[in-house]
Structure formats: structure tokens, C-alpha cells
Design a protein around this motif. Structure first.
Motif, PDB file in Angstrom:
ATOM      1  N   GLU A   7       0.812  -1.219   0.000  1.00 26.24           N
ATOM      2  CA  GLU A   7       0.000   0.000   0.000  1.00 26.24           C
ATOM      3  C   GLU A   7       0.848   1.273   0.000  1.00 26.24           C
ATOM      4  N   ILE A   8       2.065   1.167   0.492  1.00 28.17           N
ATOM      5  CA  ILE A   8       2.949   2.343   0.470  1.00 28.17           C
ATOM      6  C   ILE A   8       4.029   2.214  -0.610  1.00 28.17           C
ATOM      7  N   GLY A   9       3.802   1.258  -1.528  1.00 22.65           N
ATOM      8  CA  GLY A   9       4.676   1.149  -2.686  1.00 22.65           C
ATOM      9  C   GLY A   9       5.861   0.213  -2.555  1.00 22.65           C
ATOM     10  N   ILE A  10       5.873  -0.626  -1.541  1.00 24.59           N
ATOM     11  CA  ILE A  10       6.982  -1.566  -1.362  1.00 24.59           C
ATOM     12  C   ILE A  10       6.500  -2.963  -1.746  1.00 24.59           C
ATOM     13  N   ASP A  11       7.119  -3.531  -2.786  1.00 31.34           N
ATOM     14  CA  ASP A  11       6.753  -4.857  -3.273  1.00 31.34           C
ATOM     15  C   ASP A  11       7.722  -5.873  -2.664  1.00 31.34           C
ATOM     16  N   VAL A  12       7.265  -6.581  -1.641  1.00 31.09           N
ATOM     17  CA  VAL A  12       8.116  -7.527  -0.915  1.00 31.09           C
ATOM     18  C   VAL A  12       8.625  -8.628  -1.838  1.00 31.09           C
ATOM     19  N   GLU A  13       7.756  -9.167  -2.695  1.00 32.25           N
ATOM     20  CA  GLU A  13       8.182 -10.244  -3.612  1.00 32.25           C
ATOM     21  C   GLU A  13       9.287  -9.767  -4.549  1.00 32.25           C
TER      22      GLU A  13
END
Length: 175
Positions: free
Chosen positions: A76-82
Motif C-alpha cells: 500500500e505504500i509502494g513496497i513490493d516484498v516479492e
């Protein structure tokens, strides 16, 4: 408190310690407790879900223990964990974000979350007016403590209500 544990529950806790040791993990986590419950094969409710639960725990380990809920919040804050995991693994190899081992001879300690699970299992047993802590109480405690183990169980349909229904409906095996 350990004296209140049934043999199966004791074996589960020992199995969690051994699992952490084999994995080279610094601490025994709630994931180790869940894996040990699966290996004990003491809970029929988990039987058909074993592979999916193990897969879910493996995926979380690959993400350095970040739950799907936390990954969604970060998205939601723009961080793509994958994407981050993929990039780190490209550079450092598969499983690079998994918890690192400890030096030989160092005893496994329980993580704060795993301690909460053990403490909660006592409260669950007392709340059900039962004198001993069984594998089922550990499972209910795992479901009740927020984290990766509870999330993976919920994703596989293992909810507090479902486990209690199995217990109250006579689905309980001697532990």
C-alpha cells in the motif's frame, strides 16, 4: 508449566526445539511449533492440510518471516516484498533472507511469540476447564497469537472456531 503438558504436547515442544536446531535457527518460533505439531500427526484436523501449511510456512520463511498481511500493508505504500526478495535472491542466492544460524553449542531460545503461544496454551486449557495442556491447546494458542503461523492456518481453513468445534464434537484424540 511444562508438567501440565501431555506427552504429545511435550513431544511437540521438544520437536520444535529440534527443528530449530536442525534449521540452524537462533530461536524457536511459533512456526517451529506448528511444524512440530504437523510432524506429531496428533491432530486429524491438520492431516489433509499438512502440505499446504508447510508450503505457506516455507513461503513466509523465504520472505524473512514477513506475513502476507504485512506484505500487503507494505504494498500500500509502494513496497513490493516479492520484488525485493527476488532481487536479493538474484544477487545472494535462494533463501538469502531466511533467518541465519547460530554458533554451534548455543541453546535454542524461544522467541517472544513462541513464549506467548506456550503461555496462551495454558490459558486456553484453563479456560476450557481442562487440567492438562494438550496438542489441541497448542494449536488453539497458535491460532490466537497473531503472526505467520496463525495466518497460514487461517489460509488453510484452520480457525479457532473450527478447532473448538472439532474438540467439542468429540474430534479430539488422546494426547
Amino acid at each position: 508449566m511444562f508438567e501440565r503438558f501431555t506427552q504429545t504436547a511435550r513431544d511437540t515442544v521438544r520437536g520444535a526445539c529440534e527443528g530449530a536446531e536442525r534449521a540452524g535457527d537462533r530461536r524457536v518460533t511459533e512456526e517451529h511449533l506448528l511444524l512440530a505439531l504437523l510432524r506429531q500427526d496428533a491432530l486429524p484436523l491438520l492431516g489433509g492440510r499438512r502440505a499446504a501449511i508447510e508450503e505457506g510456512l516455507g513461503a513466509a520463511r523465504r520472505r524473512a518471516g514477513i506475513s502476507r498481511a504485512d506484505a500487503a500493508a507494505l504494498a500500500e505504500i509502494g513496497i513490493d516484498v516479492e520484488e525485493i526478495v527476488g532481487r536479493v535472491e538474484e544477487t545472494h542466492g535462494a533463501g538469502a533472507l531466511a533467518p541465519r544460524g547460530r554458533s554451534r553449542g548455543q541453546r535454542s531460545r524461544f522467541s517472544p511469540e513462541a513464549r506467548k503461544v506456550l503461555e496462551r496454551s495454558l490459558r486456553v486449557a484453563l479456560g476450557r476447564r481442562e487440567k492438562h495442556i494438550a496438542a489441541e491447546h497448542l494449536l488453539l494458542a497458535l491460532i490466537g497469537v497473531p503472526g505467520v503461523a496463525a495466518e497460514v492456518l487461517a489460509e488453510n481453513g484452520v480457525t479457532y472456531a473450527a478447532v473448538e468445534a472439532a474438540l467439542d464434537g468429540g474430534g479430539r484424540r488422546a494426547s
